[in-house]
Each structure stands twice: as C-alpha cells, then as structure tokens.
Design a protein around this motif. Structure first.
Motif, PDB file in Angstrom:
ATOM      1  N   TRP A   1       1.043  -1.220   0.087  1.00 40.79           N
ATOM      2  CA  TRP A   1       0.154   0.137  -0.135  1.00 40.79           C
ATOM      3  C   TRP A   1       1.009   1.139  -0.061  1.00 40.79           C
ATOM      4  CZ3 TRP A   1      -0.762   4.175   3.021  1.00 40.79           C
ATOM      5  CH2 TRP A   1      -1.829   5.114   2.664  1.00 40.79           C
ATOM      6  N   LEU A   2       1.863   1.500   0.929  1.00 45.39           N
ATOM      7  CA  LEU A   2       2.656   2.431   0.839  1.00 45.39           C
ATOM      8  C   LEU A   2       3.502   2.776  -0.385  1.00 45.39           C
ATOM      9  CD1 LEU A   2       4.469   1.890   4.543  1.00 45.39           C
ATOM     10  CD2 LEU A   2       2.914   3.794   3.803  1.00 45.39           C
ATOM     11  N   ARG A   3       3.694   1.603  -1.202  1.00 42.70           N
ATOM     12  CA  ARG A   3       4.636   1.745  -2.380  1.00 42.70           C
ATOM     13  C   ARG A   3       3.579   2.182  -3.462  1.00 42.70           C
ATOM     14  NH1 ARG A   3       9.442  -1.704  -4.427  1.00 42.70           N
ATOM     15  NH2 ARG A   3       8.521  -1.385  -6.362  1.00 42.70           N
ATOM     16  N   ALA A   4       2.471   1.848  -3.265  1.00 39.90           N
ATOM     17  CA  ALA A   4       1.468   2.208  -4.259  1.00 39.90           C
ATOM     18  C   ALA A   4       1.041   3.662  -4.436  1.00 39.90           C
ATOM     19  CB  ALA A   4       0.231   1.237  -4.497  1.00 39.90           C
ATOM     20  N   ASN A   5       0.938   4.062  -3.009  1.00 40.52           N
ATOM     21  CA  ASN A   5       0.033   5.359  -2.601  1.00 40.52           C
ATOM     22  C   ASN A   5       1.166   6.490  -2.394  1.00 40.52           C
ATOM     23  OD1 ASN A   5      -2.663   4.447  -3.173  1.00 40.52           O
ATOM     24  ND2 ASN A   5      -2.287   3.140  -1.596  1.00 40.52           N
ATOM     25  N   LEU A   6       2.290   5.970  -1.782  1.00 39.47           N
ATOM     26  CA  LEU A   6       2.919   7.333  -1.329  1.00 39.47           C
ATOM     27  C   LEU A   6       4.528   7.234  -1.678  1.00 39.47           C
ATOM     28  CD1 LEU A   6       2.246   7.002   2.693  1.00 39.47           C
ATOM     29  CD2 LEU A   6       1.371   8.793   0.979  1.00 39.47           C
ATOM     30  N   PHE A   7       5.019   6.146  -2.360  1.00 35.81           N
ATOM     31  CA  PHE A   7       6.543   6.231  -2.911  1.00 35.81           C
ATOM     32  C   PHE A   7       6.522   5.491  -4.196  1.00 35.81           C
ATOM     33  CE2 PHE A   7       6.326   5.830   1.736  1.00 35.81           C
ATOM     34  CZ  PHE A   7       7.112   6.996   2.173  1.00 35.81           C
TER      35      PHE A   7
END
Lengths: 400, 377
Positions: free
Chosen positions: B31-37
């Motif tokens: 999720w972090l990869r897709a939405n923030l980084f």
C-alpha cells in the motif's frame, strides 16, 4: 429539428376555438389567474410605494440623485484614482467601485489558479496529497466566509508593528500595516512594453487562428511557438530596450514609524483577498475535480492509442471536454466572488457597499444608496454572465 | 471430461499452486509503495508534506495545548498578553462562553436558550430521517417552533418574559436559519412552478424576482431591510430588526432554492407530465401528487447544499448589528481586557459552525449515495 419527418398534414394549425367565457376553458382560467396574481403584486407594490412617498414627505427627505454632486467629505484610505475628501459623492462612489473591481478581478484570477491546483491535487495518486486537499476543501467550505475574513483580519492585526515586521524574503515585509512588496518604478518605457505585449498577444492569436485553418485544409501542423515567442517576448523586450531599458526597483524600507516605497497591500485589502481566494478556491477545486472526472477513462486511453503525447492528450482531448462541465458552475463562482467582495464592509475595506453605506448614512438618501449598490452588482453580474455564456457557447459540443 | 482432468492436474501440480504475491506488492508495504512512494517525485512530495504536517501539528499543539492558558483570575489578562504568539489564551472562552452562546439573555435563564438549541437539533435530526418523511412532519415542525417561541419569550407558564432585544448568540443563528428555511422553501416551490408556467405574466414576475435577487449580494438586501423597510410601512407601524432581517433572508433564500427546485422540475421526464394529463388530473393535483414528489426527491442533495450555504450566510446579519453567534463572538472581545484574542474566539465559533455544516454535508453525501443506489448496477 424533426420537421422533416413530421407528416405535413400535422403541420397545419389546429382549428381555432372560440373563447368561451367559462371556468372550464383553460385559456380563460389562465387569464383570470394572471390578472389575479399581477393584481395582488401590483396592489402590494402600490401600497409600499405610497407609504414610502408619504414617509419621505414626513421626514422631509428629497428624492433624486442630486446629492451625488455634493461634497462628500468622507476620507478613503486607498484609491486607484486621485481622491480627496473635498471631491463629490459621485467620485467617492467611483473610487468604491474601482476598489470592488480591484479585489474581484485579482480574487477571480488567484482563486482560479489555487482552486485548479487543489482540484488536481485531490485527484493525485499520492494518498497524502489527495487527503490533504480533501481536508482543505471540507474545512474551508463548512465555515462562513465572514468568519474567515474576521479571522484573517484578526491575525493580520495581531502581527508586530513595522519596526518588528516579519521579513520572510528580502524586500517583503509583513506587519500590522499590511504587506509590502518591492515594485519596479513605472516609467513610459514599461507602458509601451506592456502595449507591445498586448499587440503581440493579439497578433499571436490571429496567427494561431490562421494556422489552424490551414491545418484543417492540408493536415500539416504548423509551429506556433516561434511566432508567440517573437511577438509576446522579443517585441516587448525590444521596445523596452529601445527606450533605454529603465530598471529601478523600488524597495520598501523602514523610515521612522512606517515603510516608504514599494507596493503596499493594506491589511484590509490583504485580509479580504486572502479570505475570498481561500474560500472560493475550495469550491473551484470541487468543480475542477468533477470536470476532470467527467471525462471517461476511455478518452485518455483512446488518445494514447492514437499516439498523442501526454501534453497533447491533456490539451486537445481531455481539457476541451472537461471545460464543458467546468464553465457553467465556474461562472457562478466568479459571480459569487464579486458579490462576496461586499463583505469588505465588515473589516473596513472601502468598497462600493461600504462607501454607499456611508453615503446613505451621511445624506439620508437610503433608497438611492441601496439602488446604486444593487445597480452596480446587477451590471457586474450581467456582464460576467454574458461573457461566460459567450465563452460557454464557444466551447460547447457541436453536434451535427 | 478431459478438461476437468486437466484442471485437476494443474491444480495439484506444485508450480500451478496459487502463490502469494511478493511481499512488496501486498499488505502495508504494498500500500505504501502504491500510494506514497510510487516514483521519486511522489516520494519527494510525500516527504515534504509529511514534514510540513508534522511541523504544523506540533506547532499547533504547542500553541493550543501545551503553552495555552485555560483560565485567568478576574479579567487579569496580562499573563495571556505575555504569551502572545506563543500560547493560546483559551481563558477568553472559559470566561465568555456563556455570552458567545446566548448573548445578553438573562444569566439565570440560560437553560431556556440551551433547551431551544437542543430542540432545534432534535428537529433537524428527526427531519433528516427518511422514515419520518410524512406530512405529519409538518405538524412536528409547527409544534416545536411554537414551543421554541414560548421558551424564548416566556411570559407564560411561570416563565419570566424576555424581550427580543436581549436574545442573542446561537439561538438567533438557528432561528434565522430554521425559520428562513421553513418559509423560503414553500415560496421557492411556488416561484419555481411559476417560472415553468405557460402563463406569460406569472412567468415574467418569477423570472424578475429570481434574477433580481440572485444578481445582488445578500448584504444589499440586509441593508435594504434595515434602512428601507421602515420607509415602506405606514407611519406608526414598525416591525423589529430581527424580523426585518428574517424577511430579507427568506426572500434571498427563496430565489436560490427556487432555482434548485426548478432543476428538479426540468429533470423530470416529460412523460410524467403527459401521463398525469392523460389521467385527467387538474394542475394542482398533477403538481401535488405526481410532479413535486418526484422532482423534490431528485434535488435533495443540491437542496441540502443550498441549506448549508444559507446557514453560513445567516452570519452576515453581523453587518446590520443583529446579535447572532458570530456577532456575539465579535462583541465578546470588544471589552478592553479581552481585546486582541480574536483568533481564539473565531476558532471556537468556527468549530460550532463547522459541526452543523459538516453534519449536513455528510448527511447530503450519504443521502445522495442512498438515493442513487437503484441507478448503479
């Protein structure tokens, strides 16, 4: 539109019926209803009017716009044109009108830019950015504008005085006397350069029109940017250089208890502009977002499949379709900014409402004062509506 | 049959067994990869924003909680002034909250406006529930508004009489908004019907009214109410300032609501009108039984949005000196001891407005989703 398919026999007018004087006849009922409603409204208006005339006689108030020629004797803090308290009311009201237009035009410009940025940010794939934009929109739209104006004004008034002014960037000072910015000393050369820029812009527009018409005929795209660069950048610079290239920056500097030089934004104007722009940007952001979302995903994909590069997709495929959804509600937001600028009276910025209000208090010409306010806003509203309707018709979908 | 064996074989073979995606694609990390980084630019935006949010939050907590002063003895605000810009002075709220909420209403009778506010909130909640959308709701409104009138004025049932000049604060805001709405809405329906009417004189009157009101700012109408209405009335007859402002607000809201209602009337398929005509219904039967129930249902979300705007706009009565919530807040800091604490007061008053508007806006979003459910497949 479906005339060609209609049976010609049906185009004949229906037989004329004689008007029967009976309640069963729809037309008779219609006429009676209209007479009754217009009659009631007429009686109410007449009653109010006769009361007003009577009251004015009792209070010995002379009607008419003669007072406009009298000396106003009211001081105005900021004015775009020469003004002194010995001038007439007419001149004072003109100053007020210009002040309204000053805040409305700048506000519309800035709110459009900020609102578009926030609207796009809300659609960003970055979770943090889109949530932040959503939070901004939700909070700003749920607070009364007047409260926001008072809040910004309270913050500006709470700032330190000129001697301890905040100085975030060299030459920019923020104090309880307002915002001070450096500005170039305006000379004739600048006016001519500005004129050259406007002429260049018109020339570019004409060239673009011709180039597009030619492209429609032979399919060859033509470059527009060299012409635009030449006419809108090189020409004004050349004019400016030919006239001696004057360039003196007027830096604001502390002299005694206040600043001298530079461009001044009074705390009243700054608070009003800030409040109007931040508030309206919240609404514009939602309009822009809805407009972009209204373009189906397939349009992006189809444009990419045609081999257009991303800039072209946005400019030639998506934006023209999104604008159709965006322009009508945007018109009402522009009207809202103009009308909301009348809240200036609450924080002491002297716009048309504020000055007309002072005028009617000083002269007792209540009806004329209110009539002037209403007339001014009706004229502005009508002009913006007409312009935006024209623009809307221009970009509307042309079907067959 | 052979297909079936193939599938079973594929399912049992170890290579074809369902494999979990790599850890970087699922769960929190995914999720972090897709939405923030997702890209270097996205990462940069995230880091800058996170830094700013953390800094501002810490700054706000320091100002509003850690360094704040919650109460001072006997209007001694010097301690607050020493902390200007460093800590908030919530003491102004502690000291003035009764005044901000209820204005100059007699202190020992404050339970009455407080009860009135609760009644208003109850009325809104009941009106918002779809199961109560029946004609009896109108009776509930009439009854509640009557009780509110009795509570505010008093003079009966052992309640002491309180003249209208002493009312103020939140009840005034709620009164202006609620009564404004209750009268503007029927007016709006009539005007919207009039604007769609085939009778030219009625249509012209309605168009004139709507466009005239929508073309001018609310302030000009409020000024008109405060300086021109007295001229309109026969000598000796006078209506008080609050009622005059209320009339201006009704006229203003009526024009805007009429345009929303007209949108609903236009969105209704023509067949509905024709079918009603074919049944032999008269104009008022057709309108009351067929057209309005459907048209109003279509425009509930924009109606609620207009209500929100209109609730916020009641604050404009500040300019003609009527004592609503915002005016009470502004007046609370006129006293020399409390001058300069505008930020704290406006934040508090803003929070009250926000609660009402946010509730309405959430409600409108939920309602829109619910009403559109049948359209989604």
């Amino acid at each position: 539109m479906s005339q060609s398919t209609t049976d010609p026999r049906l185009l004949r007018a229906p037989p004329k019926r004689k008007l029967r004087l009976s309640w069963a006849d729809e037309r008779v009922r219609g006429i009676v209803w209209q007479v009754v409603v217009v009659g009631i409204v007429g009686v109410i208006v007449w009653w109010l009017w006769s009361n007003t005339v009577h009251n004015l006689e009792v209070r010995r108030i002379a009607t008419g716009f003669g007072f406009l020629e009298r000396e106003a004797g009211l001081p105005i803090a900021e004015s775009l044109i020469e003004y002194s308290p010995t001038d007439t009311y007419l001149r004072a009201l003109t100053v007020g009108l210009l002040n309204t237009l000053k805040v409305a035009v700048v506000g519309i410009l800035l709110a459009t830019i900020l609102g578009t940025l926030i609207g796009i940010a809300r659609l960003s794939r970055n979770w943090l950015l889109s949530k932040l934009a959503a939070l901004y929109v939700e909070v700003i739209r749920d607070l009364p504008l007047l409260l926001q104006l008072l809040f910004w004004y309270a913050i500006l008034q709470g700032l330190p005085g000129p001697r301890q002014a905040l100085n975030p960037v060299e030459g920019v000072f923020l104090s309880n006397r307002g915002l001070k910015l450096p500005w170039i000393e305006w000379q004739d050369a600048h006016s001519f350069a500005l004129l050259a820029f406007i002429l260049g812009a018109v020339a570019t527009w004409l060239y673009r029109r011709q180039a597009l018409a030619k492209q429609m005929r032979d399919g060859q795209p033509r470059r527009i940017w060299p012409v635009a660069l030449g006419a809108m950048v090189a020409l004004p610079v050349a004019v400016w250089a030919a006239m001696g290239a004057p360039w003196t920056v007027d830096w604001p500097a502390l002299r005694g208890f206040n600043f001298r030089g530079g461009l001044t934004m009074s705390p009243e104007y700054f608070a009003l502009l800030l409040g109007l722009v931040l508030y309206t940007a919240g609404f514009i952001a939602e309009i822009v977002r809805a407009g972009i979302l209204a373009v189906p995903q397939g349009q992006w994909e189809a444009a990419q499949a045609l081999g257009l590069h991303p800039g072209q997709v946005l400019r030639q495929i998506v934006l023209p379709q999104a604008l159709r959804v965006i322009v009508p509600p945007m018109t009402s937001q522009y009207l809202n900014i103009t009308k909301n600028s009348s809240l200036a009276v609450a924080i002491g910025y002297q716009d048309i409402v504020s000055i007309a209000n002072t005028t009617l208090n000083q002269t007792g010409q209540a009806i004329e004062g209110i009539a002037i306010i209403m007339l001014v806003y009706l004229t502005i509203s009508l002009s913006i509506s007409l312009f935006m309707n024209w623009y809307n018709a221009k970009i509307a979908l042309v079907e067959r | 049959m052979s297909d079936l064996t193939l599938t079973t074989a594929a399912a049992t073979s170890p290579e074809a067994a369902p494999r979990t995606p790599p850890a970087s694609q699922i769960g929190l990390r995914g999720w972090l990869r897709a939405n923030l980084f997702s890209s270097w630019i996205n990462t940069a935006v995230t880091l800058v924003l996170a830094y700013l949010i953390i800094r501002w939050t810490i700054g706000f907590i320091e100002w509003g909680v850690i360094n704040a002063i919650w109460s001072v003895p006997e209007n001694q605000t010097q301690a607050c002034r020493d902390l200007r810009g460093v800590g908030a002075c919530w003491a102004v709220i502690t000291e003035k909250h009764r005044f901000i909420l209820f204005g100059t209403y007699p202190y020992e009778e404050h339970w009455r406006p407080a009860l009135v506010c609760l009644l208003f909130v109850g009325l809104y909640v009941v009106s918002a529930m779809r199961r109560f959308w029946r004609w009896e709701l109108a009776l509930v409104w009439v009854a509640t508004l009557a009780v509110i009138g009795v509570l505010m004025w008093g003079g009966v049932l052992g309640l002491s009489y309180v003249p209208q000049e002493r009312w103020g604060g939140l009840p005034i805001t709620l009164i202006l908004a609620t009564f404004g709405l209750a009268f503007a809405f029927p007016l709006a329906i009539l005007v919207a019907l009039g604007r769609r009417s085939k009778l030219p004189a009625i249509k012209a009157l309605c168009v004139l009214y709507v466009e005239l009101i929508r073309g001018v700012p609310l302030i000009s109408l409020l000024f008109m109410a405060s300086v021109m209405f007295p001229l309109f009335l026969p000598e000796g007859m006078n209506i008080d300032k609050l009622l005059r402002a209320q009339i201006a607000i009704i006229l203003f809201a009526g024009a805007y609501l009429a345009e929303v209602v007209r949108g609903g009337l236009q969105a209704l398929p023509k067949g509905q009108y024709e079918a009603a005509d074919a049944l032999g219904l008269g104009y008022w039967q057709k309108t009351g039984f067929i057209i309005l129930p459907q048209a109003l249902r279509l425009v509930i979300p924009p109606l609620v949005n207009t209500f929100i705007g209109f609730f916020k706009d009641t604050s404009l009565v500040l300019i003609i000196g009527i004592f609503d919530l915002l005016t009470a807040g502004k007046t609370a800091i006129i006293e020399p001891a409390w001058q300069g604490f505008g930020i704290e007061v406006y934040l508090t008053v803003g929070a009250i407005y926000f609660v009402f508007c946010f509730a309405m806006s959430k409600y409108s979003q939920d309602l829109e989703a619910e009403l559109n459910r049948h359209r989604r497949r």
